[in-house]
Design a protein around this motif. Sequence first.
Motif, PDB file in Angstrom:
ATOM      1  N   TYR A   1       0.728  -1.364  -0.099  1.00  0.00           N
ATOM      2  CA  TYR A   1      -0.177   0.041  -0.035  1.00  0.00           C
ATOM      3  C   TYR A   1       0.819   1.276  -0.012  1.00  0.00           C
ATOM      4  O   TYR A   1       0.324   2.424   0.628  1.00  0.00           O
ATOM      5  N   ALA A   2       2.138   1.134  -0.330  1.00  0.00           N
ATOM      6  CA  ALA A   2       2.948   2.400  -0.504  1.00  0.00           C
ATOM      7  C   ALA A   2       2.595   3.362  -1.557  1.00  0.00           C
ATOM      8  O   ALA A   2       2.414   4.597  -1.251  1.00  0.00           O
ATOM      9  N   ASP A   3       1.726   2.717  -2.653  1.00  0.00           N
ATOM     10  CA  ASP A   3       1.139   3.558  -3.607  1.00  0.00           C
ATOM     11  C   ASP A   3       0.065   4.430  -3.224  1.00  0.00           C
ATOM     12  O   ASP A   3      -0.112   5.522  -3.574  1.00  0.00           O
ATOM     13  N   LEU A   4      -0.830   3.779  -2.194  1.00  0.00           N
ATOM     14  CA  LEU A   4      -1.962   4.644  -1.790  1.00  0.00           C
ATOM     15  C   LEU A   4      -1.518   5.597  -0.903  1.00  0.00           C
ATOM     16  O   LEU A   4      -1.834   6.810  -0.982  1.00  0.00           O
ATOM     17  N   TRP A   5      -0.291   5.420  -0.021  1.00  0.00           N
ATOM     18  CA  TRP A   5       0.397   6.435   0.712  1.00  0.00           C
ATOM     19  C   TRP A   5       0.897   7.606  -0.076  1.00  0.00           C
ATOM     20  O   TRP A   5       0.592   8.932   0.062  1.00  0.00           O
ATOM     21  N   LEU A   6       1.561   7.335  -1.159  1.00  0.00           N
ATOM     22  CA  LEU A   6       2.335   8.451  -1.975  1.00  0.00           C
ATOM     23  C   LEU A   6       1.250   9.191  -2.784  1.00  0.00           C
ATOM     24  O   LEU A   6       1.317  10.386  -2.914  1.00  0.00           O
ATOM     25  N   ASN A   7       0.340   8.272  -3.399  1.00  0.00           N
ATOM     26  CA  ASN A   7      -0.920   9.297  -3.725  1.00  0.00           C
ATOM     27  C   ASN A   7      -1.775  10.153  -2.818  1.00  0.00           C
ATOM     28  O   ASN A   7      -1.540  11.419  -3.319  1.00  0.00           O
ATOM     29  N   GLU A   8      -1.707   9.700  -1.706  1.00  0.00           N
ATOM     30  CA  GLU A   8      -2.332  10.574  -0.547  1.00  0.00           C
ATOM     31  C   GLU A   8      -1.539  11.775  -0.383  1.00  0.00           C
ATOM     32  O   GLU A   8      -1.842  13.004  -0.197  1.00  0.00           O
ATOM     33  N   ARG A   9      -0.149  11.555  -0.432  1.00  0.00           N
ATOM     34  CA  ARG A   9       0.902  12.580  -0.134  1.00  0.00           C
ATOM     35  C   ARG A   9       0.793  13.521  -1.074  1.00  0.00           C
ATOM     36  O   ARG A   9       0.664  14.833  -0.912  1.00  0.00           O
ATOM     37  N   ASP A  10       0.582  13.104  -2.473  1.00  0.00           N
ATOM     38  CA  ASP A  10       0.620  14.004  -3.543  1.00  0.00           C
ATOM     39  C   ASP A  10      -0.507  14.856  -3.308  1.00  0.00           C
ATOM     40  O   ASP A  10      -0.472  16.004  -3.840  1.00  0.00           O
ATOM     41  N   LEU A  11      -1.655  14.357  -3.149  1.00  0.00           N
ATOM     42  CA  LEU A  11      -2.901  14.978  -2.984  1.00  0.00           C
ATOM     43  C   LEU A  11      -2.806  16.274  -1.928  1.00  0.00           C
ATOM     44  O   LEU A  11      -3.115  17.232  -2.039  1.00  0.00           O
ATOM     45  N   TYR A  12      -2.061  15.789  -0.872  1.00  0.00           N
ATOM     46  CA  TYR A  12      -1.911  16.815   0.274  1.00  0.00           C
ATOM     47  C   TYR A  12      -1.001  17.878  -0.130  1.00  0.00           C
ATOM     48  O   TYR A  12      -1.416  19.114   0.084  1.00  0.00           O
ATOM     49  N   LEU A  13       0.061  17.494  -0.904  1.00  0.00           N
ATOM     50  CA  LEU A  13       1.165  18.561  -1.373  1.00  0.00           C
ATOM     51  C   LEU A  13       0.634  19.567  -2.374  1.00  0.00           C
ATOM     52  O   LEU A  13       0.960  20.782  -2.360  1.00  0.00           O
ATOM     53  N   ARG A  14      -0.537  18.975  -3.074  1.00  0.00           N
ATOM     54  CA  ARG A  14      -1.230  19.930  -3.999  1.00  0.00           C
ATOM     55  C   ARG A  14      -2.402  20.901  -3.336  1.00  0.00           C
ATOM     56  O   ARG A  14      -3.005  21.440  -4.023  1.00  0.00           O
TER      57      ARG A  14
END
Length: 244
Positions: free
Chosen positions: A218-231
Amino acid sequence: MTETPSAKIYVGYDTREDIAWQVARHSLLRHSNGEVAVYPIRQSVVRELGLYTRPIDATATTEFSLTRFLTPYLAAQTEGWVVFCDCDFLYTTDVRGVLDGLDPEKAVYVVQHEYDPSQMVKMDGKKQTVYPRKNWSSFMVFNCAHPDVQALTPQVVNSASPAFLHRFDWIADQSHVGALDLDWNFLEGEYPKPDRTPRVVHYTNGGPWFDEWQNVDYADLWLNERDLYLRSEAAVAEPALQDR
């Protein structure tokens, strides 16, 4: 966010894992449409308020190892439910679902893990500790109306042994420790990856915010959430808040 949020969520904050806290909060708010209130428990703040006076423990795995038990006191409510979770969590559903159908006779609800840790070193080189009811306290749903929860005062948190707190010995009747489904606190790396994505992923050994933990489930899910947060607007505003 609504003026009267339908749930309060407290998240353990560690200065070494600020991005983990930010992503956990973002996932909580996104899946609830912003209708929950999410607060960090920062050790420096509860010390300044005089709520936490224990000596600094350099061996503690996280800065919120014991401050988590201040959650009911910080919530300042005498009824209803309040949630605590570690910062290394990712939510894939609305956290308010955990509140459905809870028994008001229970003092607290947790996922009652029974496992032997697969890693003896976790996160940024911290030694893994093994103890009864490990990780039960990493996600807790407190019943603020229960007398044992109301008795969990800062004085108790500051004087009781870590074992007394983490093993829920402060609850007089152990049948009042309720059980949640596993996927409300799914320990990544400790259980086989299920066919269906858990409602809550807990990167207990380390998550993809650490260089050496990029290939976890689930690293991909966390990284996607991180990118949403950073934007998000929250990410833009956060540096200004931290400078205060």
